[in-house]
Design a protein around this motif. Structure first.
Motif, PDB file in Angstrom:
ATOM      1  N   ARG A 126     -12.819 -24.460  20.460  1.00 39.63           N
ATOM      2  CA  ARG A 126     -13.901 -23.741  19.778  1.00 39.63           C
ATOM      3  C   ARG A 126     -13.348 -22.942  18.599  1.00 39.63           C
ATOM      4  O   ARG A 126     -13.919 -21.943  18.191  1.00 39.63           O
ATOM      5  N   LEU A 127     -12.256 -23.436  18.051  1.00 38.66           N
ATOM      6  CA  LEU A 127     -11.634 -22.811  16.889  1.00 38.66           C
ATOM      7  C   LEU A 127     -11.417 -23.889  15.839  1.00 38.66           C
ATOM      8  O   LEU A 127     -10.969 -24.992  16.161  1.00 38.66           O
ATOM      9  N   MET A 128     -11.767 -23.593  14.565  1.00 38.25           N
ATOM     10  CA  MET A 128     -11.580 -24.575  13.497  1.00 38.25           C
ATOM     11  C   MET A 128     -10.973 -23.911  12.268  1.00 38.25           C
ATOM     12  O   MET A 128     -11.263 -22.758  11.959  1.00 38.25           O
ATOM     13  N   TYR A 129     -10.151 -24.677  11.572  1.00 37.09           N
ATOM     14  CA  TYR A 129      -9.460 -24.165  10.378  1.00 37.09           C
ATOM     15  C   TYR A 129     -10.357 -24.239   9.148  1.00 37.09           C
ATOM     16  O   TYR A 129     -11.098 -25.205   8.931  1.00 37.09           O
ATOM     17  N   GLY A 130     -10.262 -23.207   8.293  1.00 29.55           N
ATOM     18  CA  GLY A 130     -10.912 -23.228   6.987  1.00 29.55           C
ATOM     19  C   GLY A 130     -10.061 -22.474   5.977  1.00 29.55           C
ATOM     20  O   GLY A 130      -9.449 -21.448   6.302  1.00 29.55           O
ATOM     21  N   SER A 131     -10.033 -22.961   4.737  1.00 28.04           N
ATOM     22  CA  SER A 131      -9.177 -22.346   3.713  1.00 28.04           C
ATOM     23  C   SER A 131      -9.812 -21.119   3.061  1.00 28.04           C
ATOM     24  O   SER A 131      -9.115 -20.230   2.597  1.00 28.04           O
ATOM     25  N   ASP A 132     -11.137 -21.107   2.966  1.00 29.69           N
ATOM     26  CA  ASP A 132     -11.877 -20.131   2.160  1.00 29.69           C
ATOM     27  C   ASP A 132     -11.446 -20.178   0.695  1.00 29.69           C
ATOM     28  O   ASP A 132     -11.442 -19.169   0.000  1.00 29.69           O
ATOM     29  N   TRP A 133     -11.089 -21.369   0.215  1.00 29.52           N
ATOM     30  CA  TRP A 133     -10.795 -21.576  -1.200  1.00 29.52           C
ATOM     31  C   TRP A 133     -12.088 -21.486  -1.979  1.00 29.52           C
ATOM     32  O   TRP A 133     -13.123 -21.931  -1.516  1.00 29.52           O
ATOM     33  N   PRO A 134     -12.128 -20.917  -3.182  1.00 31.78           N
ATOM     34  CA  PRO A 134     -11.008 -20.317  -3.918  1.00 31.78           C
ATOM     35  C   PRO A 134     -10.814 -18.829  -3.661  1.00 31.78           C
ATOM     36  O   PRO A 134      -9.937 -18.217  -4.266  1.00 31.78           O
ATOM     37  N   VAL A 135     -11.623 -18.233  -2.792  1.00 33.81           N
ATOM     38  CA  VAL A 135     -11.465 -16.791  -2.530  1.00 33.81           C
ATOM     39  C   VAL A 135     -10.057 -16.492  -2.029  1.00 33.81           C
ATOM     40  O   VAL A 135      -9.464 -15.460  -2.370  1.00 33.81           O
ATOM     41  N   CYS A 136      -9.486 -17.409  -1.250  1.00 36.02           N
ATOM     42  CA  CYS A 136      -8.136 -17.209  -0.721  1.00 36.02           C
ATOM     43  C   CYS A 136      -7.111 -16.994  -1.819  1.00 36.02           C
ATOM     44  O   CYS A 136      -6.050 -16.387  -1.590  1.00 36.02           O
ATOM     45  N   ARG A 137      -7.402 -17.470  -3.040  1.00 30.34           N
ATOM     46  CA  ARG A 137      -6.438 -17.370  -4.131  1.00 30.34           C
ATOM     47  C   ARG A 137      -6.139 -15.931  -4.533  1.00 30.34           C
ATOM     48  O   ARG A 137      -5.164 -15.674  -5.231  1.00 30.34           O
ATOM     49  N   LEU A 138      -6.961 -14.994  -4.077  1.00 25.05           N
ATOM     50  CA  LEU A 138      -6.642 -13.586  -4.301  1.00 25.05           C
ATOM     51  C   LEU A 138      -5.363 -13.178  -3.578  1.00 25.05           C
ATOM     52  O   LEU A 138      -4.700 -12.213  -3.967  1.00 25.05           O
ATOM     53  N   ALA A 139      -5.012 -13.926  -2.521  1.00 24.87           N
ATOM     54  CA  ALA A 139      -3.846 -13.561  -1.713  1.00 24.87           C
ATOM     55  C   ALA A 139      -2.867 -14.705  -1.495  1.00 24.87           C
ATOM     56  O   ALA A 139      -1.716 -14.463  -1.122  1.00 24.87           O
ATOM     57  N   SER A 140      -3.313 -15.946  -1.709  1.00 21.06           N
ATOM     58  CA  SER A 140      -2.437 -17.090  -1.450  1.00 21.06           C
ATOM     59  C   SER A 140      -3.021 -18.332  -2.102  1.00 21.06           C
ATOM     60  O   SER A 140      -4.224 -18.388  -2.375  1.00 21.06           O
ATOM     61  N   ASP A 141      -2.192 -19.351  -2.288  1.00 20.28           N
ATOM     62  CA  ASP A 141      -2.721 -20.619  -2.780  1.00 20.28           C
ATOM     63  C   ASP A 141      -3.207 -21.468  -1.605  1.00 20.28           C
ATOM     64  O   ASP A 141      -3.067 -21.099  -0.435  1.00 20.28           O
ATOM     65  N   TYR A 142      -3.780 -22.611  -1.934  1.00 15.49           N
ATOM     66  CA  TYR A 142      -4.399 -23.474  -0.915  1.00 15.49           C
ATOM     67  C   TYR A 142      -3.381 -23.901   0.144  1.00 15.49           C
ATOM     68  O   TYR A 142      -3.625 -23.787   1.350  1.00 15.49           O
ATOM     69  N   ALA A 143      -2.228 -24.379  -0.307  1.00 13.49           N
ATOM     70  CA  ALA A 143      -1.208 -24.845   0.625  1.00 13.49           C
ATOM     71  C   ALA A 143      -0.657 -23.694   1.470  1.00 13.49           C
ATOM     72  O   ALA A 143      -0.331 -23.875   2.650  1.00 13.49           O
ATOM     73  N   GLY A 144      -0.574 -22.498   0.871  1.00 11.22           N
ATOM     74  CA  GLY A 144      -0.057 -21.352   1.609  1.00 11.22           C
ATOM     75  C   GLY A 144      -0.952 -20.929   2.754  1.00 11.22           C
ATOM     76  O   GLY A 144      -0.476 -20.543   3.831  1.00 11.22           O
ATOM     77  N   VAL A 145      -2.267 -21.001   2.550  1.00 13.04           N
ATOM     78  CA  VAL A 145      -3.202 -20.657   3.615  1.00 13.04           C
ATOM     79  C   VAL A 145      -3.102 -21.664   4.756  1.00 13.04           C
ATOM     80  O   VAL A 145      -3.078 -21.285   5.941  1.00 13.04           O
ATOM     81  N   LEU A 146      -3.044 -22.934   4.423  1.00  9.91           N
ATOM     82  CA  LEU A 146      -2.903 -23.957   5.456  1.00  9.91           C
ATOM     83  C   LEU A 146      -1.582 -23.785   6.202  1.00  9.91           C
ATOM     84  O   LEU A 146      -1.540 -23.866   7.442  1.00  9.91           O
ATOM     85  N   GLY A 147      -0.516 -23.505   5.472  1.00 10.92           N
ATOM     86  CA  GLY A 147       0.776 -23.301   6.123  1.00 10.92           C
ATOM     87  C   GLY A 147       0.771 -22.120   7.058  1.00 10.92           C
ATOM     88  O   GLY A 147       1.372 -22.175   8.150  1.00 10.92           O
ATOM     89  N   ALA A 148       0.092 -21.035   6.677  1.00  8.69           N
ATOM     90  CA  ALA A 148       0.001 -19.867   7.551  1.00  8.69           C
ATOM     91  C   ALA A 148      -0.755 -20.203   8.827  1.00  8.69           C
ATOM     92  O   ALA A 148      -0.349 -19.812   9.934  1.00  8.69           O
ATOM     93  N   ALA A 149      -1.840 -20.952   8.687  1.00  2.83           N
ATOM     94  CA  ALA A 149      -2.619 -21.338   9.875  1.00  2.83           C
ATOM     95  C   ALA A 149      -1.797 -22.236  10.790  1.00  2.83           C
ATOM     96  O   ALA A 149      -1.843 -22.092  12.021  1.00  2.83           O
ATOM     97  N   GLU A 150      -1.054 -23.144  10.201  1.00  2.00           N
ATOM     98  CA  GLU A 150      -0.210 -24.027  11.018  1.00  2.00           C
ATOM     99  C   GLU A 150       0.853 -23.223  11.758  1.00  2.00           C
ATOM    100  O   GLU A 150       1.149 -23.495  12.934  1.00  2.00           O
ATOM    101  N   ALA A 151       1.420 -22.219  11.096  1.00  2.00           N
ATOM    102  CA  ALA A 151       2.409 -21.364  11.761  1.00  2.00           C
ATOM    103  C   ALA A 151       1.782 -20.583  12.907  1.00  2.00           C
ATOM    104  O   ALA A 151       2.378 -20.436  13.991  1.00  2.00           O
ATOM    105  N   LEU A 152       0.557 -20.091  12.691  1.00  2.00           N
ATOM    106  CA  LEU A 152      -0.132 -19.320  13.726  1.00  2.00           C
ATOM    107  C   LEU A 152      -0.462 -20.160  14.947  1.00  2.00           C
ATOM    108  O   LEU A 152      -0.539 -19.648  16.061  1.00  2.00           O
ATOM    109  N   MET A 153      -0.689 -21.443  14.748  1.00  2.00           N
ATOM    110  CA  MET A 153      -1.062 -22.343  15.844  1.00  2.00           C
ATOM    111  C   MET A 153       0.115 -23.174  16.342  1.00  2.00           C
ATOM    112  O   MET A 153      -0.059 -24.079  17.159  1.00  2.00           O
ATOM    113  N   SER A 154       1.320 -22.863  15.900  1.00  2.00           N
ATOM    114  CA  SER A 154       2.478 -23.708  16.214  1.00  2.00           C
ATOM    115  C   SER A 154       2.839 -23.717  17.695  1.00  2.00           C
ATOM    116  O   SER A 154       3.513 -24.635  18.166  1.00  2.00           O
TER     117      SER A 154
END
Length: 290
Positions: free
Chosen positions: A239-267
């Protein structure tokens, strides 16, 4: 896109936006902090970012509360090889919600309509979700076979719990973890309220929007861990799904960086559980066909 049950190779970005300022202003983009967002962000740019990150499909989410935007997004989805679903907007307080949804589905790309969202976070009334006219509109969303994306702040979670309890036939998808105060490091009362919401079986949560609730300039994955762990424990990977929130995420990270952070959190999850977070949940909940 064609339907398949094999999600092993998929990565789904279940939350992003696009806008063209020459078509319509985004009046929420104000002040110097948000200045990087005051330009056009096109579907072409998103598709390029998605391909570089090996994202298979996306869900395009509404940005402003005007009826013209959703048909435009559906038309974009109809011509896109990446956008598999659209979460649009309609006036939930209107007695004609069912008719409005039917009209959207009859238009170009109408088959891509998977959900509805309203910027509840901007409503002054913390109980807006439990107003009789809103509950009636939400019931029409459920009757149409759509889901409801829940954009709230922590103080609005009690009303969200009540609305979800009163509408067990409607699936509520929590955007951005309900915006916990990551920058300050506080967990309560957000954590307790998000667990109350997760106790209801018709609720789902997006692992999205965390980097912009953290300190934009100095956040680390470690800052996000307590919040990601809370929703993972409360909702579970199915019941959990990933989302980038692009382009709002660009205030703090790029697209790949957000995905990488999520992958690290779920590793720490198994491969099967990670497939749920990064594809399976979104495909199942939104009924995506890829």
């Amino acid at each position: 896109m064609t339907g398949t049950d094999d999600t092993d190779a998929w990565t789904v970005d279940a939350h992003h936006h696009v806008w063209d300022l020459s078509v319509r202003d985004q009046d929420w983009i104000t002040g110097p902090e948000l200045a990087p967002l005051r330009r056009d962000f096109t579907l072409h740019e998103l598709e390029s970012e998605a391909r570089l990150a090996s994202v298979t499909a996306t869900v395009l989410v509404q940005t402003i509360t005007v009826p013209e935007e959703t048909p435009e997004f559906l038309a974009l989805a109809a011509d896109s090889d990446v956008v598999a679903g659209v979460v649009g907007w309609t006036d939930l307080t209107s007695p004609a919600v069912a008719d409005a949804l039917a009209k959207l589905r009859e238009g170009p790309g109408g088959e891509h309509l998977v959900g509805i969202r309203h910027q509840v976070q901007g409503e002054a009334d913390p109980h807006w979700l439990t107003r009789p006219d809103v509950l009636r509109g939400l019931a029409a969303v459920a009757d149409a076979g759509l889901v409801y994306d829940l954009l709230v702040k922590p103080h609005q979670l009690p009303a969200a719990v009540e609305a979800a309890a009163r509408l067990p036939h409607l699936t509520f998808v929590v955007d951005h973890l309900a915006k916990p105060p990551i920058a300050s490091g506080e967990l309560e009362p957000w954590a307790g309220e998000i667990r109350r919401l997760a106790a209801l079986p018709n609720t789902v949560c997006k692992l999205s929007g965390m980097v912009t609730e953290a300190d934009w300039h100095s956040w680390r994955v470690a800052d996000l861990v307590p919040y990601a762990d809370t929703v993972l424990d409360a909702f579970g990977p199915d019941r959990l799904m990933y989302g980038s929130d692009w382009p709002v995420c660009r205030l703090a990270s790029d697209y790949a960086g957000v995905l990488g952070a999520a992958e690290a959190l779920m590793s720490g999850l198994s491969a099967a559980e990670q497939r749920e977070v990064f594809a399976g949940t979104a495909v199942r909940v939104y009924g995506l066909r890829i």
